[in-house]
Scaffold this active site. Structure first.
Site, PDB file in Angstrom:
ATOM      1  CG  HIS A 151      -1.651  -1.091   1.625  1.00  0.00           C
ATOM      2  ND1 HIS A 151      -3.006  -1.110   1.432  1.00  0.00           N
ATOM      3  CD2 HIS A 151      -1.329  -2.288   2.180  1.00  0.00           C
ATOM      4  CE1 HIS A 151      -3.495  -2.274   1.862  1.00  0.00           C
ATOM      5  NE2 HIS A 151      -2.499  -3.005   2.312  1.00  0.00           N
ATOM      6  CD  GLU A 158      -0.781   1.436   4.465  1.00  0.00           C
ATOM      7  OE1 GLU A 158      -0.359   2.267   3.624  1.00  0.00           O
ATOM      8  OE2 GLU A 158      -1.979   1.141   4.610  1.00  0.00           O
TER       9      GLU A 158
HETATM   10 ZN   LIG Z   1      -4.135   0.486   0.650  1.00  0.00          ZN
END
Ligand SMILES: [Zn+2]
Length: 263
Positions: A45, A109
Site C-alpha cells: 500500500h 504500508e
Molecule cells: Zn491500501
C-alpha cells in the site's frame, strides 16, 4: 511444632488439588508434517500521507498494517502488528476467488503521498530508491520465512480494483522483479505475443476471462463497463505503467497473454 506441621499439610493439600483440577498440560513432543503458514499473500500500500500522520493513524486508528516503511533517507521499517496476528489493511478484497484477505495476508504500508490533481492532470509521487531497497529486503525475508510465492505479492489495487489505486502507477514492480521477488515475463515474450495478435484487439469478453485467469475479480459481462475499466487500469498500473487508462488495447492484451495462471 505441631502448629507448623499442620500449616504445611494444609498447604500441600491445596497444591496437589491445584495440579489435579486447574493445571492444563499439553504435550508438544509430536508435530504434524502437513502444515504451512496461514499467510498466503503480501499486500503493498501507500499511506497517502506523510510519515508522522501515517504512524499515528496506523497505531491508534481503525486501520493498521504489519509494517510501515518511511520515505526518508534512512527508510526505517516499523513493525506495528505481529505477523501471527491480523492487521486491518485490505478491507473488502478478493484475489483468485478468495476474499477478506486481512485474514491471510501481511500488509506493508509505504509512506507516500499518493497523488495530487492539478490543472495539468494527476501528478503521482515517486518512491525513493532507499524505500524500495528496504521493501525488497523485507519482502525477501517474509517470503522465505512464511513460504509465500512471488505471484502472491500484490498491490491494494489488485485485490480491490473498484475502490483502490495504491500503490499506484509509479510503484516500481519491475524493480521487485529484477530483485527476484516477483515473477515477470521477459520483454521478448511480450513482443512476440504482440506480433501474434496481428494488430487485432481481442473482444472485451477475452480481457475479462484473462484477468480472472490471473487472479483478478471481474464480472464476465462481455461488455466494456466501469468495473472492467477499473480492473484493466489496475492491471496496467502494475505491468504497463506508461498508460493506465483502463482501455483494452493491443499492448495490454500482449501482457495478459504473457502471464501464467495463478496457482
Ligand atoms: Zn491500501
Amino acid at each position: 511444632m505441631m502448629r507448623i506441621s499442620r500449616l504445611l499439610l494444609v498447604g500441600l493439600v491445596a497444591l496437589l488439588a491445584g495440579c489435579a483440577t486447574g493445571g492444563l498440560r499439553i504435550n508438544t513432543d509430536h508435530s504434524s508434517r502437513a502444515q504451512d503458514s496461514r499467510i498466503r499473500y503480501i499486500v503493498v500500500h501507500y499511506t497517502a500521507g506523510e510519515s508522522a500522520r501515517a504512524l499515528a493513524v496506523l497505531t491508534s486508528g481503525d486501520v493498521s498494517a504489519h509494517y510501515l516503511i518511511d520515505n526518508d533517507a534512512s527508510a526505517s521499517i516499523y513493525q506495528l502488528v505481529d505477523e501471527s496476528r491480523r492487521a486491518w489493511h485490505a478491507g473488502d478484497s478478493e484475489w483468485e476467488g478468495r476474499n477478506s484477505l486481512n485474514a491471510s495476508s501481511i500488509g506493508i504500508e509505504l509512506v507516500n503521498r499518493g497523488f495530487r490533481d492539478t490543472d495539468q492532470g494527476r501528478v503521482w509521487y515517486p518512491f525513493p530508491q532507499a524505500q524500495i531497497d528496504a521493501l525488497i529486503l523485507l519482502l525477501k525475508d517474509i517470503k522465505q520465512r512464511q513460504g509465500i510465492r512471488g505471484e502472491h505479492i500484490l498491490g491494494h489495487s489488485d485485490i480491490a480494483p473498484q475502490r483502490k489505486l495504491d500503490p499506484g502507477p509509479l510503484f516500481p514492480w519491475h524493480k521487485l522483479a529484477e530483485a527476484g521477488v516477483i515473477p515477470w515475463p521477459p520483454q521478448a515474450l511480450v513482443d512476440h505475443r504482440l506480433s501474434q495478435l496481428g494488430g487485432i484487439v481481442p473482444p472485451v469478453s477475452w480481457f475479462q476471462e484473462q484477468l480472472a485467469r490471473i487472479g483478478y475479480t471481474i464480472d464476465q459481462t462481455g461488455e466494456f463497463d466501469e468495473q472492467t475499466k477499473n480492473v484493466i487500469a489496475a492491471f496496467q498500473m502494475r505491468y504497463r505503467q506508461t498508460l493506465f487508462d483502463g482501455q483494452p488495447d493491443l499492448e495490454t492484451a500482449a501482457w495478459l497473454m504473457s502471464l501464467p495462471a495463478q496457482q
